[in-house]
Write a protein that holds these residues in place. Structure first.
Motif, short mmCIF file in Angstrom:
data_model
loop_
_atom_site.label_atom_id
_atom_site.label_comp_id
_atom_site.label_asym_id
_atom_site.label_seq_id
_atom_site.Cartn_x
_atom_site.Cartn_y
_atom_site.Cartn_z
N SER A 96 0.83 -1.20 0.00
CA SER A 96 0.00 0.00 0.00
C SER A 96 0.87 1.26 0.00
O SER A 96 1.67 1.44 -0.89
CB SER A 96 -0.97 -0.05 1.17
N ASP A 238 -2.78 6.26 -3.81
CA ASP A 238 -1.64 5.58 -3.19
C ASP A 238 -1.21 4.44 -4.14
O ASP A 238 -1.84 4.23 -5.17
CB ASP A 238 -1.99 5.12 -1.76
N ASP A 240 -1.39 1.25 -4.41
CA ASP A 240 -2.31 0.19 -4.85
C ASP A 240 -3.69 0.76 -5.19
O ASP A 240 -4.64 0.01 -5.43
CB ASP A 240 -2.41 -0.96 -3.83
N ASP A 242 -6.17 2.20 -3.79
CA ASP A 242 -7.44 2.04 -3.08
C ASP A 242 -7.83 3.33 -2.36
O ASP A 242 -9.00 3.53 -2.06
CB ASP A 242 -7.45 0.82 -2.14
MG MG Z 1 -3.59 1.34 -0.22
#
Ligand code: MG
Length: 447
Positions: A96, A238, A240, A242
């Protein structure tokens, strides 16, 4: 630093704590937990991604699973593919927002949710005790590729907004994808929404151009680009993809706590219904939901808790104050694609600028602190806080959250470190500091 195994999976520094062998063992434990079946595997753009993928895939096959590799993909995109193909589970190789030397393994259930805490704990036990099961699948080379993740994710996201109306508005958007997993898919999404895109850090090569957590101090490039390009809005993802944070048309960071209440508005105005968020999220969302008569359910901190509550309560929307929004129509995990589409919808349908939309919401002050605290002392601290704030409305679903007329304070033990976190929110900073000081004084008096 040691390898961290929490609800959100495993995270650690690659090479020292997180090796391909560890990745394989975690993959095998997850495969054993699932008892075989098909697992969708995605990864963010970190350099260590391919090696970690190979390790996890090897482990999954040893645990009896067939692996479907979607390649570089966001966490929500990977989760969407789990549901799309009816797989038994999913894995995302990502740390992340952690710095580039980290990587991690995030586990998804067959419903595309982040694995609930009890199930993550079962996987951890299988891994640590080495009690693997499952019929190993002979290593037949690379995992099976599964294409189309970006297209699928974009088309699902377009379903929840009036794309034609947004396209007419020709919004000028600056997007900072931090050279992460959001690069490719988000550019397609904004193109379909008819936006003029200025894309910075747009190469999916894992070279993080700044510290990857989308918070105020890391986004100078975005502020400058929004101002220079005279954009309507700036977005930062960010690695990834999400989480999403928003910068207004003057290039000013509006605060990560605003993503959820702004994105919720177009959803709640069209389909009013209950929402869920965690106990540490700003009460801005109560304000927005309250205006249209909707309930907000509060859950322990952790995405899986929010997603589970949404399922149980039949929530129309949910998320977290860190810029994570969840629309169950697309996928039941935090999704920056959804947040972007809904922000574009809100700007379009309201005819207002981002700063005007922010000005319609209250300005609360939030203060966060932490202090070292082991589990034994944590229990005593929480009991003392509960007693010390006895006049307030107490919620003990995760530590102690106290709601008072002037604001709220939430004291909870971290899931991953021996520390206690305190968050307070009030109408102004002085009041928030008073609440947090009061909680800290109570804690300090506990031996
Ligand atoms: Mg993330």
């Amino acid at each position: 630093m040691a390898l961290i195994f929490s609800v959100s999976g495993v995270r650690g520094i690659v090479g020292s704590e997180l090796t391909p062998e560890v990745a394989a063992a975690v993959g095998r434990a997850f495969g054993s937990f699932l008892g075989g079946g098909r697992v969708v595997l995605g990864r963010d753009t970190r350099r260590s991604g391919p090696t970690m993928r190979d390790g996890v895939a090897r482990g999954l096959r040893a645990g009896g699973c067939t692996v479907l590799d979607v390649g570089v993909a966001s966490t929500p995109g990977t989760a969407l593919m789990v549901r799309k193909v009816g797989a038994d589970g999913g894995v995302v190789i990502t740390a992340s927002h952690n710095p580039p030397e980290y990587n991690g393994i995030k586990l998804l259930s067959g419903q595309g949710w982040t694995l609930p805490a009890e199930e993550a704990e079962r996987v951890r036990r299988i891994w640590q005790e080495g009690q693997f099961g499952g019929q190993p699948i002979e290593d037949a080379g690379s995992p099976e590729p599964l294409g189309g993740v970006h297209e699928e994710h974009v088309s699902a996201t377009l379903q929840i907004v009036d794309a034609a109306a947004i396209a007419k508005r020709r919004l000028r958007v600056v997007l900072d994808s931090i050279n992460g997993a959001g690069c490719v898919g988000t550019a397609i999404l904004l193109d379909r929404l008819g936006c003029e895109l200025v894309h910075i850090n747009s190469e999916p090569n894992g070279e993080f151009a700044h510290m990857p957590e989308p918070i105020a101090e890391n986004l100078d490039q975005l502020y400058q680009a929004v101002e220079r390009e005279r954009a309507d809005v700036g977005f930062a993802q960010d690695p990834d993809a999400d989480r999403l944070v928003v910068v207004d048309e003057s290039g000013t960071f509006i605060g990560e706590e605003y993503t959820l209440p702004l994105a919720a508005q177009p959803v709640l105005s069209e389909r009013p219904g209950p929402m869920a968020t965690n106990l540490s999220t700003s009460r801005l969302i109560d304000e927005v939901a309250g205006r249209v008569g909707c309930t907000v359910y509060r859950t322990p901190v952790g995405e899986a808790h929010v997603a589970q509550e949404m399922m149980v309560r039949g929530c129309v929307f949910g998320g977290e104050g860190n810029g994570g929004v969840i629309d169950p129509r697309v996928v039941p995990v935090r999704d920056s694609f959804v947040a972007i589409a809904l922000m574009c919808q809100l700007i379009t349908s309201s005819g207002k600028s981002v700063s005007e939309l922010v000005a319609e919401l209250p300005r609360y002050a939030m203060v966060k602190r932490k202090f070292p605290c082991d589990a034994v002392r944590a229990a005593r601290v929480l009991a003392a806080v509960r007693e010390g704030f006895a006049g307030g409305r107490i919620n003990e679903a995760d530590g102690v959250r106290v709601d008072l007329a002037e604001g709220w304070v939430h004291v909870r033990a971290s899931n991953t470190e021996p520390i206690m976190r305190i968050i307070a929110e009030a109408d102004n900073e002085e009041q928030a500091l008073r609440l947090i000081d009061r909680a800290e004084r109570i804690a300090a008096e506990v031996g």
